[in-house]
Design a protein around this motif. Structure first.
Motif, short mmCIF file in Angstrom:
data_model
loop_
_atom_site.label_atom_id
_atom_site.label_comp_id
_atom_site.label_asym_id
_atom_site.label_seq_id
_atom_site.Cartn_x
_atom_site.Cartn_y
_atom_site.Cartn_z
N GLY A 144 45.58 23.80 26.07
CA GLY A 144 46.40 25.46 26.77
C GLY A 144 46.50 25.34 28.22
O GLY A 144 45.99 23.98 28.85
N GLN A 145 46.84 25.35 28.61
CA GLN A 145 46.97 25.51 31.07
C GLN A 145 47.34 26.79 30.87
O GLN A 145 47.83 27.63 30.99
N GLY A 146 47.24 26.54 32.25
CA GLY A 146 47.24 28.14 33.62
C GLY A 146 46.76 27.57 34.54
O GLY A 146 46.49 26.82 35.49
N ASP A 147 46.83 28.73 35.80
CA ASP A 147 46.67 28.49 36.91
C ASP A 147 46.34 30.37 37.68
O ASP A 147 46.95 31.16 37.10
N PHE A 148 45.43 30.04 38.88
CA PHE A 148 45.01 31.89 39.51
C PHE A 148 45.61 30.78 41.03
O PHE A 148 44.82 30.33 41.03
N PHE A 149 46.12 31.97 41.30
CA PHE A 149 46.34 32.01 43.41
C PHE A 149 45.04 32.64 43.76
O PHE A 149 44.76 33.69 43.48
N ILE A 150 44.57 32.06 44.50
CA ILE A 150 43.34 32.81 45.45
C ILE A 150 43.85 34.08 46.21
O ILE A 150 44.48 33.79 47.72
N PRO A 151 44.11 34.95 45.97
CA PRO A 151 44.44 36.04 46.86
C PRO A 151 44.08 36.12 48.80
O PRO A 151 42.60 35.64 48.59
N LEU A 152 44.29 36.79 49.34
CA LEU A 152 44.21 36.84 50.55
C LEU A 152 43.11 38.12 50.92
O LEU A 152 42.05 37.73 51.83
N ASP A 153 43.16 38.93 50.05
CA ASP A 153 42.14 40.21 50.01
C ASP A 153 40.60 40.22 49.23
O ASP A 153 40.35 40.89 49.62
N ILE A 154 40.56 38.70 49.22
CA ILE A 154 39.43 38.44 47.83
C ILE A 154 38.69 38.14 49.01
O ILE A 154 38.38 37.51 49.61
N ALA A 155 36.59 38.78 48.16
CA ALA A 155 35.56 38.73 49.21
C ALA A 155 35.46 37.48 48.80
O ALA A 155 35.47 36.64 47.18
N SER A 156 34.62 36.96 49.85
CA SER A 156 33.84 35.96 49.60
C SER A 156 32.80 35.96 48.64
O SER A 156 32.35 37.34 48.57
N GLY A 157 32.07 35.21 47.80
CA GLY A 157 31.36 35.10 47.31
C GLY A 157 31.53 34.08 45.91
O GLY A 157 32.63 33.25 45.92
N THR A 158 30.33 34.35 45.07
CA THR A 158 30.87 33.10 43.90
C THR A 158 30.66 34.30 42.43
O THR A 158 30.45 35.17 42.81
N TYR A 159 31.62 33.06 41.56
CA TYR A 159 32.54 34.16 40.78
C TYR A 159 32.11 33.23 39.44
O TYR A 159 31.94 32.29 39.67
N LYS A 160 32.84 34.01 38.16
CA LYS A 160 32.64 33.12 37.34
C LYS A 160 33.73 33.02 36.37
O LYS A 160 34.29 34.13 36.22
N MET A 161 34.60 31.96 35.70
CA MET A 161 35.47 32.01 34.89
C MET A 161 34.98 31.78 33.25
O MET A 161 34.44 30.80 33.20
N VAL A 162 35.48 32.75 32.84
CA VAL A 162 34.66 33.12 31.66
C VAL A 162 35.90 32.47 30.66
O VAL A 162 37.07 34.00 30.68
N VAL A 163 36.05 32.25 29.82
CA VAL A 163 36.84 32.03 29.22
C VAL A 163 36.58 31.84 27.59
O VAL A 163 35.03 30.90 27.26
N TYR A 164 37.57 32.51 26.21
CA TYR A 164 37.20 32.81 24.87
C TYR A 164 38.33 32.53 24.33
O TYR A 164 39.62 33.20 24.76
N THR A 165 38.04 32.53 22.37
CA THR A 165 38.58 33.49 21.68
C THR A 165 38.24 34.24 20.41
O THR A 165 37.56 34.19 20.82
N ASN A 166 39.20 34.93 20.44
CA ASN A 166 38.73 36.23 19.23
C ASN A 166 37.54 35.22 18.80
O ASN A 166 36.75 35.81 17.96
N LEU A 167 38.20 33.86 17.74
CA LEU A 167 36.96 33.78 16.36
C LEU A 167 35.77 33.33 17.20
O LEU A 167 34.69 33.67 16.62
N MET A 168 35.53 33.18 18.94
CA MET A 168 34.33 32.60 19.47
C MET A 168 33.94 34.12 19.26
O MET A 168 31.98 33.76 19.67
N ARG A 169 34.50 35.13 19.84
CA ARG A 169 33.59 36.41 19.51
C ARG A 169 32.58 36.71 18.64
O ARG A 169 31.82 37.15 19.34
N ASN A 170 32.72 36.23 17.96
CA ASN A 170 31.97 36.73 16.87
C ASN A 170 30.76 35.78 16.56
O ASN A 170 30.26 36.06 15.23
N ASP A 171 30.38 35.27 17.54
CA ASP A 171 28.76 33.97 17.58
C ASP A 171 28.28 34.25 18.87
O ASP A 171 28.45 34.27 19.69
#
Length: 582
Positions: A98-125
């Protein structure tokens, strides 16, 4: 003889209806799925507002490491240190990619973030239910940078060099050939990727400006595969009580039907499900006796508006969609970063470059890829189509049906106007089955208002003559009407018992812009301050050699070539090289 044929047709229709009733309510007890892991290759981990975070998703079997063909949807979140969601999207998975993108908006606060990715199947573990990576954002357009100060409330001044990249081009499944150590600005870079063997390689590649002090610590799939080798279960058992049903066909829609008083029901309900618009979809599903339901939306459809209508005295009931249970982020550690006064000039320069690039975005636009999946109607290949521009236009739909559409006529049944379709089997009409009438994905039960609809807004009418089974319902044919704008529901008709849900659409596939300089004078008056020289989220290589071409910009410094991926037989690919632009 013909009478026997009519009776046989009727019996088959009834049996088919019973079969579909059962098929829509499968017994999921004791069904096991081999578990999945996800790895995400991102173009960077340190961003400024106005930049794009590009990512490529690899979903693979936890045991074999081969690309997984189970899940068809990946869920992507960006959360802040308070575990609040900043960004969410759904990504189509094609054979685990799969593929995607995310535009970093001008109003976002400085800081550390986490990108979290999962499938429904993974959520069962619970032991290994998602992939995560740290993302840092520095917003120089705000005064609040305290998150990056040291413990004394100051901006650090040090001689640190940050993370250093090396050319790890040894003992790899792929080798990069032809990359020089130095290039001029606006120069052509031509490299060749040489495969070690004749396996099928799936990988993504990023060529981006590398600033060591910003700690561009991009995860590598080789390290991730080793680290997660023994974490989590190998399989997950899915039952009717499972919270997260794998999305093996497309996005799962889950909900419940209640009485409007709030009380639960105790009988199965028939629900009419419609996706309205030009790319319409219609189906009938049956809930469990307690009102709960779940059904997959075929990913052929790009969905924003979903209509659900109860068919059992529908005005007495209310439909509610379930909100997915959020991932619990207890004791999450976010990566720390401290500002350094030595970064001041780099921050100013990069901010200026971003502003200029965004002003000239129209010269370097990305484009939406055409869908990789053929979208078909639910009766594809069985219809007669009347494109109304090919005929004399009439004012109303009733006149159009009478003058143009063969074998469809208006009659009256129980003091109500209805359509009927002539067939070669008269018994079909005697059995009392009416045709399914659909306009822009809306099923119409009372055609009285529809008959006076302005036919000049109608693009085409499809007619299916034979009996059609939709969920538990038998129809004598189909009359499917499509308007030019696909907006009949918005402008004309919404049943009082219809509930409209606005869903988050899946992110479309894109072709990312590639700058080309055919000669030295090409676009010489247009500035080029690209820090991202190349992003290709999906490359498939089946031959020994593959050439890639990209061009440098007006930005000087160190650039990194980062390649991540998987072979079809489950071997991870990680590759990094650097070069200078002077």
């Amino acid at each position: 003889m013909k009478t026997h044929k009519y009776i046989t047709t009727f019996i088959i229709s009834c049996l088919l209806s019973i079969y579909i009733l059962k098929a829509q309510r499968p017994n999921l007890d004791s069904v096991k799925f081999e578990q999945e892991n996800i790895f995400v290759h991102g173009n960077d981990t340190f961003f400024f507002p106005g930049e794009y975070f590009y990512f490529s998703i690899y979903c693979f079997n936890r045991v074999t490491k081969r690309p997984s063909d189970v899940s068809k949807i990946a869920h992507v979140q960006l959360i802040n240190e308070s575990t609040e969601e900043v960004f969410y999207n759904k990504i189509d998975l094609f054979n685990g990619l799969g593929q995607g993108d995310f535009f970093i908006p001008l109003d976002i606060a400085s800081g550390t973030y986490k990108m979290v990715v999962y499938t429904n199947l993974m959520r069962n573990d619970a032991q290994n239910d998602h992939f995560e990576m740290d993302i840092m954002v520095l917003n120089p357009y705000t005064n609040d940078q305290e998150v990056f100060w040291d413990n004394n409330g100051d901006i650090e001044h040090s001689d640190k060099n940050g993370i250093q990249l090396s050319n790890n081009n040894v003992n790899k499944l792929l080798l990069i050939k032809g990359l020089q150590s130095k290039y001029n600005i606006r120069s052509k870079v031509e490299i060749e990727l040489v495969a070690k063997d004749l396996a099928s390689y799936n990988y993504s590649i990023s060529v981006r400006k590398f600033d060591a002090v910003f700690e561009n610590d991009i995860p590598q799939i080789e390290n991730y595969a080793v680290k997660n080798k023994t974490i989590g279960s190998k399989t997950s058992e899915i039952s009717s009580k499972t919270s997260f049903v794998p999305e093996i066909r497309g996005e799962n829609i889950k909900g419940k039907v209640l009485l409007k008083s709030g009380q639960e029901i105790n009988i199965p309900m028939r629900l009419l499900v419609s996706i309205t618009g030009n790319n319409s979809y219609t189906n009938i599903i049956i809930t469990k006796s307690d009102g709960n339901f779940i059904f997959p939306l075929n990913r052929n459809y790009e969905i924003e508006n979903l209509e659900i209508t109860p068919l059992n005295n529908g005005n007495d009931y209310e439909v509610i969609l379930s909100t997915p249970k959020e991932i619990t982020f207890k004791e999450k550690k976010f990566k720390k970063f401290q500002l350094d006064r030595n970064m001041e000039e780099l921050i100013k320069q990069r901010s200026i470059h971003n502003q200029i690039e965004n002003n000239y975005f129209s010269f370097r636009p990305d484009s939406i890829k055409l869908s990789q999946i053929k979208t078909e109607s639910f009766y594809d290949g069985e219809n007669i189509r009347y494109v109304l521009d090919e005929y004399t236009r009439f004012k109303t739909l009733k006149e159009t049906i009478t003058e143009i559409v063969e074998d469809v006529f208006v009659t009256e049944l129980n003091n109500k106007k209805v359509f009927q379709i002539r067939t070669e089997y008269p018994l079909s009409e005697q059995l009392g089955f009416l045709p399914l009438v659909v306009i822009d994905g809306n099923v119409i039960e009372d055609i009285t208002t529809l008959l006076d609809y302005d036919a000049r807004k109608i693009k085409e009418i499809d007619v299916v003559h034979h009996q059609y089974v939709l969920g538990p319902q038998i129809y004598q044919g189909i009359v499917n009407i499509k308007t030019f704008n696909g907006d009949y529901s918005e402008n004309t008709y919404t049943a009082s018992n219809t509930k409209l849900f606005n869903l988050i659409p899946k992110q479309p596939l894109k072709n990312y812009f590639r700058q080309v300089y055919p000669d030295k004078n090409y676009n010489e008056t247009i500035p080029d301050f690209r820090h991202q020289l190349l992003w290709n989220p999906r490359i498939t290589q089946t031959k020994e050699r593959k050439k890639l071409v990209f061009y440098t910009s007006d930005v000087k410094g160190v650039f990194s070539v980062c390649l991540e991926g998987l072979t079809n037989d489950g071997r991870p690919i990680s590759l990094q090289k650097v070069f200078n632009v002077e």
